[in-house]
Design an enzyme around this catalytic site. Sequence first.
Site, PDB file in Angstrom:
ATOM      1  N   ASP A   1       3.520  -6.428  -0.713  1.00 44.61           N
ATOM      2  CA  ASP A   1       3.672  -5.393  -1.729  1.00 44.61           C
ATOM      3  C   ASP A   1       2.505  -4.408  -1.670  1.00 44.61           C
ATOM      4  O   ASP A   1       1.515  -4.623  -0.962  1.00 44.61           O
ATOM      5  CB  ASP A   1       3.852  -5.990  -3.125  1.00 44.61           C
ATOM      6  CG  ASP A   1       2.643  -6.786  -3.605  1.00 44.61           C
ATOM      7  OD1 ASP A   1       1.509  -6.348  -3.367  1.00 44.61           O
ATOM      8  OD2 ASP A   1       2.857  -7.839  -4.229  1.00 44.61           O
ATOM      9  N   GLN A   2       2.630  -3.322  -2.395  1.00 44.91           N
ATOM     10  CA  GLN A   2       1.669  -2.222  -2.300  1.00 44.91           C
ATOM     11  C   GLN A   2       0.241  -2.677  -2.587  1.00 44.91           C
ATOM     12  O   GLN A   2      -0.707  -2.228  -1.930  1.00 44.91           O
ATOM     13  CB  GLN A   2       2.063  -1.097  -3.252  1.00 44.91           C
ATOM     14  CG  GLN A   2       1.170   0.135  -3.137  1.00 44.91           C
ATOM     15  CD  GLN A   2       1.556   1.225  -4.133  1.00 44.91           C
ATOM     16  OE1 GLN A   2       2.354   0.995  -5.032  1.00 44.91           O
ATOM     17  NE2 GLN A   2       0.995   2.409  -3.960  1.00 44.91           N
TER      18      GLN A   2
END
Length: 248
Positions: free
Chosen positions: A113-114
């Site tokens: 994820d980011q």
Amino acid sequence: MPQRPRDATIRHGLARVLSKRGICSRSEAARWIVAGRVSVAGRIVRDPEFPTSARADVGLDGRPLPQVAPVCLMLNKPRGLVTSASDERGRDTVYRCFDGAGLPWISPVGRLDQASEGLLLFSNDPQWAARVTDPGSGPDKTYHVQVDTIPDAGLLAALVAGLDDDGELLHAKSVRLLRAGTRNAWLEIVLDEGRNRQIRRLLAAFDVGVLRLLRVAIGGLALGTLPKGHWRLLADPEIASLARPSRR
């Protein structure tokens, strides 16, 4: 429109066949097909689901499909990049790390994820990627996670035992304390399956916040000293090892 062939060897739609040959993503292949750029046995096909043999004579823009060598590589993903080819919100993606590299089309093998960082695989070989990400036989993933508390033995055991989260069992294969300060600590967490934001959701269920999350290994492949934002091609033994079924 050409008739759909009846060959018993046909298994996949045309868009998937292009993707499996490492030319592009399936969504990009579908756009090419609808635009009339793809032919089968010399005839234009505009149906992305047109059943096509993996050995079919497929052309692009009037020429045979180019031969693309398999590419498998690892990236040390920086925090803040989105794991996708493009982002509707205009955020930087992991592909920024490959600017000017002259690589063929490659796709992430798994995700981070980011807010997460560390080891991320890419390839243009869908069969290899499917073996690596197989939830039943793919390699374990190892993470170093900084948390906002000092965990005790009971919490570590509870993370391995797991819990039900809206009908989904979340748990770690193993957890150990790496080091602790006065307010936070680093854990090593090993997963043998890949669920969306699994570590963050598991820790949140025990009121533990994640300060940093770094993937440091996939199977026997370690991130090592690869600088952040840099990548390297995998050696043949590494490629073979990651695709080998693991023992659970």
